[in-house]
Design a protein around this motif. Sequence first.
Motif, PDB file in Angstrom:
ATOM      1  N   PRO A   1       8.088  -5.448  -8.080  1.00 28.50           N
ATOM      2  CA  PRO A   1       6.945  -5.412  -7.172  1.00 28.50           C
ATOM      3  C   PRO A   1       5.986  -6.568  -7.443  1.00 28.50           C
ATOM      4  N   VAL A   2       5.098  -6.818  -6.490  1.00 25.48           N
ATOM      5  CA  VAL A   2       4.010  -7.764  -6.710  1.00 25.48           C
ATOM      6  C   VAL A   2       2.959  -6.990  -7.506  1.00 25.48           C
TER       7      VAL A   2
ATOM      8  N   ASP B   1      -3.524 -11.726   4.622  1.00 20.08           N
ATOM      9  CA  ASP B   1      -2.109 -11.777   4.994  1.00 20.08           C
ATOM     10  C   ASP B   1      -1.226 -11.579   3.761  1.00 20.08           C
ATOM     11  N   VAL B   2      -1.556 -12.287   2.690  1.00 22.29           N
ATOM     12  CA  VAL B   2      -0.790 -12.158   1.447  1.00 22.29           C
ATOM     13  C   VAL B   2      -0.900 -10.728   0.914  1.00 22.29           C
ATOM     14  N   LEU B   3      -2.093 -10.172   0.979  1.00 20.64           N
ATOM     15  CA  LEU B   3      -2.302  -8.809   0.487  1.00 20.64           C
ATOM     16  C   LEU B   3      -1.449  -7.809   1.274  1.00 20.64           C
ATOM     17  N   GLY B   4      -1.514  -7.868   2.600  1.00 19.69           N
ATOM     18  CA  GLY B   4      -0.738  -6.943   3.415  1.00 19.69           C
ATOM     19  C   GLY B   4       0.753  -7.098   3.205  1.00 19.69           C
ATOM     20  N   THR B   5       1.208  -8.348   3.080  1.00 17.05           N
ATOM     21  CA  THR B   5       2.641  -8.587   2.878  1.00 17.05           C
ATOM     22  C   THR B   5       3.093  -8.075   1.515  1.00 17.05           C
ATOM     23  N   ALA B   6       2.252  -8.235   0.500  1.00 14.88           N
ATOM     24  CA  ALA B   6       2.594  -7.708  -0.823  1.00 14.88           C
ATOM     25  C   ALA B   6       2.714  -6.186  -0.781  1.00 14.88           C
ATOM     26  N   VAL B   7       1.818  -5.525  -0.068  1.00 13.59           N
ATOM     27  CA  VAL B   7       1.921  -4.070   0.084  1.00 13.59           C
ATOM     28  C   VAL B   7       3.260  -3.707   0.729  1.00 13.59           C
ATOM     29  N   HIS B   8       3.652  -4.479   1.740  1.00 12.88           N
ATOM     30  CA  HIS B   8       4.934  -4.220   2.419  1.00 12.88           C
ATOM     31  C   HIS B   8       6.108  -4.368   1.462  1.00 12.88           C
ATOM     32  N   TRP B   9       6.159  -5.483   0.697  1.00 12.37           N
ATOM     33  CA  TRP B   9       7.292  -5.675  -0.225  1.00 12.37           C
ATOM     34  C   TRP B   9       7.312  -4.589  -1.300  1.00 12.37           C
ATOM     35  N   ASN B  10       6.140  -4.233  -1.791  1.00 16.06           N
ATOM     36  CA  ASN B  10       6.091  -3.213  -2.830  1.00 16.06           C
ATOM     37  C   ASN B  10       6.637  -1.878  -2.322  1.00 16.06           C
ATOM     38  N   ARG B  11       6.307  -1.525  -1.098  1.00 18.23           N
ATOM     39  CA  ARG B  11       6.842  -0.274  -0.547  1.00 18.23           C
ATOM     40  C   ARG B  11       8.361  -0.350  -0.402  1.00 18.23           C
TER      41      ARG B  11
ATOM     42  N   VAL C   1      10.425  -1.804  -2.336  1.00 15.98           N
ATOM     43  CA  VAL C   1      11.095  -1.618  -3.632  1.00 15.98           C
ATOM     44  C   VAL C   1      10.617  -0.353  -4.333  1.00 15.98           C
ATOM     45  N   GLY C   2       9.947   0.556  -3.567  1.00 17.89           N
ATOM     46  CA  GLY C   2       9.609   1.868  -4.104  1.00 17.89           C
ATOM     47  C   GLY C   2       8.315   1.940  -4.864  1.00 17.89           C
ATOM     48  N   HIS C   3       7.393   1.002  -4.634  1.00 18.88           N
ATOM     49  CA  HIS C   3       6.092   1.021  -5.313  1.00 18.88           C
ATOM     50  C   HIS C   3       4.982   1.006  -4.256  1.00 18.88           C
ATOM     51  N   PRO C   4       4.560   2.162  -3.762  1.00 13.05           N
ATOM     52  CA  PRO C   4       3.560   2.206  -2.690  1.00 13.05           C
ATOM     53  C   PRO C   4       2.173   1.782  -3.111  1.00 13.05           C
ATOM     54  N   GLY C   5       1.954   1.567  -4.424  1.00 13.70           N
ATOM     55  CA  GLY C   5       0.643   1.155  -4.896  1.00 13.70           C
ATOM     56  C   GLY C   5      -0.222   2.345  -5.275  1.00 13.70           C
ATOM     57  N   ARG C   6      -1.443   2.040  -5.690  1.00 12.17           N
ATOM     58  CA  ARG C   6      -2.372   3.085  -6.108  1.00 12.17           C
ATOM     59  C   ARG C   6      -2.786   3.920  -4.899  1.00 12.17           C
ATOM     60  N   PRO C   7      -3.033   5.223  -5.090  1.00 13.77           N
ATOM     61  CA  PRO C   7      -3.420   6.094  -3.964  1.00 13.77           C
ATOM     62  C   PRO C   7      -4.644   5.551  -3.228  1.00 13.77           C
ATOM     63  N   GLY C   8      -4.523   5.471  -1.910  1.00 15.25           N
ATOM     64  CA  GLY C   8      -5.640   5.050  -1.062  1.00 15.25           C
ATOM     65  C   GLY C   8      -5.859   3.557  -0.967  1.00 15.25           C
ATOM     66  N   ALA C   9      -5.058   2.764  -1.700  1.00 16.33           N
ATOM     67  CA  ALA C   9      -5.305   1.317  -1.724  1.00 16.33           C
ATOM     68  C   ALA C   9      -5.036   0.686  -0.359  1.00 16.33           C
ATOM     69  N   ALA C  10      -3.856   0.940   0.206  1.00 18.92           N
ATOM     70  CA  ALA C  10      -3.531   0.351   1.510  1.00 18.92           C
ATOM     71  C   ALA C  10      -4.486   0.852   2.587  1.00 18.92           C
ATOM     72  N   GLU C  11      -4.809   2.127   2.544  1.00 21.14           N
ATOM     73  CA  GLU C  11      -5.720   2.696   3.527  1.00 21.14           C
ATOM     74  C   GLU C  11      -7.102   2.045   3.444  1.00 21.14           C
ATOM     75  N   ALA C  12      -7.521   1.716   2.217  1.00 20.56           N
ATOM     76  CA  ALA C  12      -8.814   1.059   2.046  1.00 20.56           C
ATOM     77  C   ALA C  12      -8.819  -0.319   2.707  1.00 20.56           C
ATOM     78  N   VAL C  13      -7.695  -1.033   2.611  1.00 23.73           N
ATOM     79  CA  VAL C  13      -7.602  -2.362   3.226  1.00 23.73           C
ATOM     80  C   VAL C  13      -7.773  -2.251   4.742  1.00 23.73           C
ATOM     81  N   PHE C  14      -7.017  -1.355   5.360  1.00 23.73           N
ATOM     82  CA  PHE C  14      -7.123  -1.213   6.810  1.00 23.73           C
ATOM     83  C   PHE C  14      -8.500  -0.696   7.217  1.00 23.73           C
ATOM     84  N   GLY C  15      -9.061   0.194   6.431  1.00 24.13           N
ATOM     85  CA  GLY C  15     -10.396   0.697   6.745  1.00 24.13           C
ATOM     86  C   GLY C  15     -11.431  -0.405   6.700  1.00 24.13           C
ATOM     87  N   TRP C  16     -11.334  -1.271   5.703  1.00 29.69           N
ATOM     88  CA  TRP C  16     -12.292  -2.380   5.605  1.00 29.69           C
ATOM     89  C   TRP C  16     -12.156  -3.303   6.813  1.00 29.69           C
TER      90      TRP C  16
END
Length: 561
Positions: free
Chosen positions: A331-332, A364-374, A376-391
Amino acid sequence: MTDDEPQPDRLRHDYSPWLFWTEADEEARERQLRHQRELGRRAGYTIGERCFVSGLASVQNEELRLGRWTSVAAGAHLTGSLRTGSECTMNAYTVIRGTVELGNSVRIGAHTSLLGFNHTFSDPDIEVHRQPLTSLGIRVGDDVWIGSHVVVLDGVTIGDRAVVAAGAVVTRDVPAGAVVGGNPAKVIKWRVPQLAPSASARTDDLADAVAEFADTARAQAEEILARCFEPSLGGGLFVDRPGAAPTVRAQCDAIEIADLLLGRAPGQLPAAEQVERLRSWQDPKTGMVGELLPDGNQRLPGDGLFDPDAAYHVLSVGYALELLDSAFPSPVHVVAEAGPDRLIEGLEEQRWETNAWNAGHWADVLGTAVHWNRKVGHPGRPGAAEAVFGWLLTHVDPMTGMWGSARPEDGLLQIVNGFYRVSRGTFAQFGLPVPYPERVIDTVLTHSRDVRFVRPDRQNACNILDIAHPLWLTRQSGHRDDEIVQLAGGLLRDALGHWTDRLGFGFRAPHPATVGDPATTPGLQGTEMWLAVIWLLADLVGVSEALEYRPRGVHRPIPAP
């Protein structure tokens, strides 16, 4: 005549020659006919009935054939071969040189130039004025009005009943019945609406043009890739263009181009070897890919969000691996391990008001890293992706549909380019609708009229991509659809003309005014980007199937699987 009586305007007919035969007295008429007889003694000269040629005009033609009731005003400069029909007018300070043919009832405004010849400059070691001239000639049909301060270049044909607006620079043929304007001149409306080509005819023409382009690009793809491969560097590495240093991006651009045009990996190295190399470049600590050094070795990326020299590699390497049916081995980590607070902090650290392009790239880099991590089975810390879209949703400007603000020095460029990067890696990548799509369209269409960035000689792949993708992304709204199709068609024709035979595309469009600019040199980056731009524009017009390719990598239009 007394001092109180008005003095006659002795030059009236020199500058308004169409009035001569209805106003001139017998003495003036005889003087004009004598002038015409003197001109008629020259070889190759014939002057029709009731013509007027000002004695203040410079007439130096090798051949001159003036049809009846044709006039040449004061200050006109005529050379070469000029043939006219009847009732033509060349107003004051008209310049007509080279080989020019005018139909009947052609009106030419003051200070306009018709240049039916051109200089060659193919040998940079010989002065231009010592190199040969070429002449294709200019042909103007019947009932044509050419306004003041127009320039018509060699090889142009202007069709019957056309109008050329004042100040236009005409570099290509003008259809019969069209009204053209601008630099370079383009059709802006139709004087004779029934002569306007139907939408289907225009689409068919574009479909043929893009199909021909795609066939050419596919036939030359191998040569373009081979030109940018250096077998002596690091076991064989791609460079953007000959003589450049190897870069991570160049390896990925080569993979993207081969996938688009050949449907496989570049043939310079086995696909498995290319996969292994890209995977080995990922730093196991940060999950980022550091830049290459000139000798082909790699520099480790810096810690944190994000090393500027490594950031784009999250996109380019990730997509190149996906095209080769592989993925990052890890993962990234700098994203996978960051919580919501850290990601929001990173977004707020960006200079959205002054550098929305770079801020959008970061997102763009942040969103793409979230995509690659998912993947390979690493969705990231709880609420992290949602926080990005909310912001992003709470910081978008509802008046423009974008992030950041316009700037006096470059208008809407920063926010339009930043919007592409933000939306590509987040909303588009995850198949989510962008907020305020109609305002996005309004902003992009306003920006598309900024000649600093969209005039053909000033275009680059980045700026046109950042117009095409937002319009494609919001196309389902139907908002201002006719304008979008018209804009996309014009930009598509421009883009097809930027191709350099056997070399591909430069990042910046080639043009006589930009000779020597390294950005116009064809290379892998320019070729990959313009191929994607052409697909997006062609799809907006409705002719993308004629290309027989669709981007599957960094610039893929559809959401990630």
